[in-house]
Design an enzyme around this catalytic site. Structure first.
Site, short mmCIF file in Angstrom:
data_model
loop_
_atom_site.label_atom_id
_atom_site.label_comp_id
_atom_site.label_asym_id
_atom_site.label_seq_id
_atom_site.Cartn_x
_atom_site.Cartn_y
_atom_site.Cartn_z
CB SER A 62 -1.00 -0.29 1.07
OG SER A 62 -1.71 -1.42 1.02
N1 SAM Z 1 -0.11 -4.85 4.58
C1 SAM Z 1 0.14 -5.53 2.88
C2 SAM Z 1 1.62 -4.62 3.12
O1 SAM Z 1 2.14 -4.56 3.89
O2 SAM Z 1 2.54 -4.98 1.85
C3 SAM Z 1 -0.69 -4.69 2.02
C4 SAM Z 1 -1.52 -5.75 1.29
S1 SAM Z 1 -2.58 -5.94 0.03
C5 SAM Z 1 -2.96 -4.21 -0.44
C6 SAM Z 1 -3.98 -7.26 0.35
C7 SAM Z 1 -2.64 -8.67 1.12
O3 SAM Z 1 -4.75 -8.77 0.88
C8 SAM Z 1 -2.77 -9.78 -0.55
O4 SAM Z 1 -1.28 -9.50 -0.35
C9 SAM Z 1 -3.90 -10.32 -1.00
O5 SAM Z 1 -2.94 -11.62 -1.12
C10 SAM Z 1 -4.07 -10.05 0.69
N2 SAM Z 1 -5.12 -10.41 1.18
C11 SAM Z 1 -6.81 -10.86 0.01
N3 SAM Z 1 -7.71 -11.53 0.42
C12 SAM Z 1 -7.56 -11.99 2.07
C13 SAM Z 1 -8.05 -13.04 3.41
N4 SAM Z 1 -9.34 -13.65 3.04
N5 SAM Z 1 -7.00 -13.36 3.53
C14 SAM Z 1 -5.10 -13.46 3.70
N6 SAM Z 1 -5.08 -12.19 2.56
C15 SAM Z 1 -6.07 -11.43 1.64
#
Ligand code: SAM
Length: 216
Positions: A62
């Protein structure tokens, strides 16, 4: 050429402080944490840019400002146990690890979970724990949590297991929605979450079995 430390100082000043984040602990953590260590090799040149960056598998790390804004909104006092849904690169979990007692973070994509765990270990962080799985189920063995942060957007509402796993009076911050999303801070009161709307945002959608079913 500017050093990584200079780039971080500029990022904090221009992107974070100038937009209104004031919490000194949050600002200092962003000055210290090397974002370039959490992005893929071919994206290191953009690591301190004012935007999300692709990390593979159609996912992103993000925008720094949003990570800082969310951390400040949680009003952490350094004694909390936090659950993060959406580990991604591991950067947000690494930042939070400096602001609270323990961070439990769940990533659904196995390759990202492994890579994030390695990046966190490389920073010698001992109080952040990565699990691969569907974060909409939460991490019941470690509940209840003082705070929960979602960095992937559920389409309609917060999944019930996360509401259950939040302490009374606990804070949960999340983007919710499909096309347009609203970032909101929720405070748990009784069995409900009381929402406080913060700003429109654009996060990747939450995926997984119950993201579309388990709503309150
Ligand atoms: N917090 C992260 C960072 O510091 O890089 C950015 C996160 S990115 C915007 C969102 C993440 O959520 C992705 O890696 C995606 O694979 C994960 N995601 C989506 N649905 C999910 C779920 N049900 N459980 C766990 N992770 C999930």
């Amino acid at each position: 050429m500017r050093t990584s430390q200079q780039l971080r100082n500029e990022m904090v000043k221009r992107q974070i402080e100038n937009r209104g984040v004031r919490d000194g602990r949050v600002l200092q953590t962003f000055r210290n944490m090397p974002r370039d260590e959490f992005v893929p090799e071919d994206a290191k040149a953009w690591a301190y840019d004012d935007c999300p960056i692709p990390i593979g598998y159609n996912q992103t790390i993000s925008q720094p400002y949003i990570v800082a804004f969310m951390a400040e909104a949680l009003e952490l006092s350094s004694d909390e146990r936090i659950l993060e849904i959406g580990t991604g690169s591991g950067y947000n979990a690494a930042v939070l690890s400096k602001l609270c007692r323990e961070v439990y973070t769940i990533e659904i994509i196995p390759e990202l979970a492994k890579r994030a765990e390695e990046a966190i270990e490389k920073q010698d962080i001992k109080n952040a724990f990565v699990r691969q799985g569907d974060g909409s189920l939460g991490w019941p063995e470690e509940a209840p949590f003082d705070a929960i942060i979602l960095t992937a957007a559920p389409p309609k509402e917060i999944p019930i297991p996360l509401v259950i796993q939040l302490k009374q009076g606990g804070r949960l911050i999340a983007p919710v929605g499909e096309e347009t999303q609203e970032l909101a801070l929720y405070i748990k009161q009784g069995i409900s979450l009381v929402p406080y709307h913060l700003m429109p945002v654009r996060f990747v959608p939450m995926i997984g079995k119950i993201a579309k079913q388990a709503t309150l």
